[in-house]
Design a protein around this motif. Structure first.
Motif, PDB file in Angstrom:
ATOM      1  N   MET A   1       0.719  -1.281  -0.161  1.00 53.04           N
ATOM      2  CA  MET A   1      -0.048  -0.171  -0.008  1.00 53.04           C
ATOM      3  C   MET A   1       0.489   0.772   0.121  1.00 53.04           C
ATOM      4  N   ALA A   2       0.733   2.289  -0.988  1.00 56.78           N
ATOM      5  CA  ALA A   2       1.345   3.190  -0.721  1.00 56.78           C
ATOM      6  C   ALA A   2       1.547   4.561   0.192  1.00 56.78           C
ATOM      7  N   GLU A   3       2.200   4.976   0.833  1.00 53.16           N
ATOM      8  CA  GLU A   3       2.296   5.773   1.954  1.00 53.16           C
ATOM      9  C   GLU A   3       1.305   7.169   1.076  1.00 53.16           C
ATOM     10  N   PHE A   4       0.542   8.360   1.257  1.00 47.81           N
ATOM     11  CA  PHE A   4       0.510   9.294   1.323  1.00 47.81           C
ATOM     12  C   PHE A   4       1.054  10.453   2.526  1.00 47.81           C
ATOM     13  N   VAL A   5       1.673  11.743   1.408  1.00 46.11           N
ATOM     14  CA  VAL A   5       2.000  11.809   1.961  1.00 46.11           C
ATOM     15  C   VAL A   5       1.370  13.575   2.044  1.00 46.11           C
ATOM     16  N   VAL A   6       1.320  14.308   3.159  1.00 43.30           N
ATOM     17  CA  VAL A   6       0.066  15.616   2.603  1.00 43.30           C
ATOM     18  C   VAL A   6       1.121  16.458   2.760  1.00 43.30           C
ATOM     19  N   THR A 160      -2.174   4.941  -6.984  1.00 44.85           N
ATOM     20  CA  THR A 160      -1.285   6.671  -5.863  1.00 44.85           C
ATOM     21  C   THR A 160       0.189   6.238  -6.247  1.00 44.85           C
ATOM     22  N   ALA A 161       0.188   5.588  -7.560  1.00 44.83           N
ATOM     23  CA  ALA A 161       2.078   6.326  -7.708  1.00 44.83           C
ATOM     24  C   ALA A 161       1.910   7.908  -7.778  1.00 44.83           C
ATOM     25  N   VAL A 162       1.017   8.517  -7.877  1.00 50.07           N
ATOM     26  CA  VAL A 162       1.178  10.141  -7.721  1.00 50.07           C
ATOM     27  C   VAL A 162       1.168  10.344  -7.099  1.00 50.07           C
ATOM     28  N   THR A 163       1.909  11.685  -6.645  1.00 54.79           N
ATOM     29  CA  THR A 163       1.573  11.948  -5.088  1.00 54.79           C
ATOM     30  C   THR A 163       1.125  13.346  -5.097  1.00 54.79           C
TER      31      THR A 163
END
Length: 175
Positions: A1-6, A160-163
């Motif tokens: 699972m990709a980690e999202f940076v806010v 999810t590769a697009v951050t």
């Protein structure tokens, strides 16, 4: 699972007017509107024999709604050629449908106000179920001639590769 940076600096939701759509390796020119991505999962109700006063619910089959695309009429024939792969009027017997390539995967990209890619969705196994070559013609109107396409699909997912992009800032001039 990709980690999202806010992005702690962003308080506003993304706007709905900066987007592009791509099939294959090409962006589609002139697209002015893309319908919503929507899925619905059926509710399966069942009861247990020892508990007659209430029912339980569980997820059933998931359906993905068709996506509509609109664009101004130009000399680009991509929409019409794709629609013709599903049904090509006047073709001889056995050639009415291009079974090998009537489906396409699409990419829908949403950009922030600065033009940076913010969100990307992949839409799978799309095919044209409705095609309107042009809208009504009206000599008293002052509008762009629009093509309309309705695309059935078998699902979509967020890339999810697009951050979230690091948003630009302007520096204040030194006095």
């Amino acid at each position: 699972m990709a980690e999202f940076v806010v992005n702690a600096q962003r308080f506003d939701a993304y706007k709905n007017f900066k987007f592009r759509i791509k099939w294959g390796s090409d962006y589609v020119a002139g697209v002015s509107k893309i319908g919503a991505l929507k899925r619905t999962t059926e509710v399966v109700k069942h009861r247990e024999g020892g508990d007659p006063s209430s029912s339980r619910k569980s997820p059933g089959r998931t359906e993905y709604e068709a996506i509509t695309i609109e664009r101004g009429v130009t000399h680009d024939v991509d929409f019409e050629q794709w629609a013709n792969k599903v049904w090509n009027y006047g073709s001889s017997l056995g050639l009415e449908v291009s079974l090998q390539d009537f489906r396409k995967d699409l990419v829908i990209e949403v950009y922030n106000e600065a033009g940076q890619l913010a969100i990307r969705y992949k839409v799978y196994r799309c095919w044209v179920s409705e095609f309107q070559a042009m809208a009504d013609l009206d000599a008293n109107a002052n509008a762009v001639l629009i093509q309309h396409m309705k695309l059935e699909n078998e699902g979509w997912e967020r890339d999810t590769a697009v951050t979230e992009p690091s948003e630009p800032t302007f520096t204040e001039p030194q006095s």
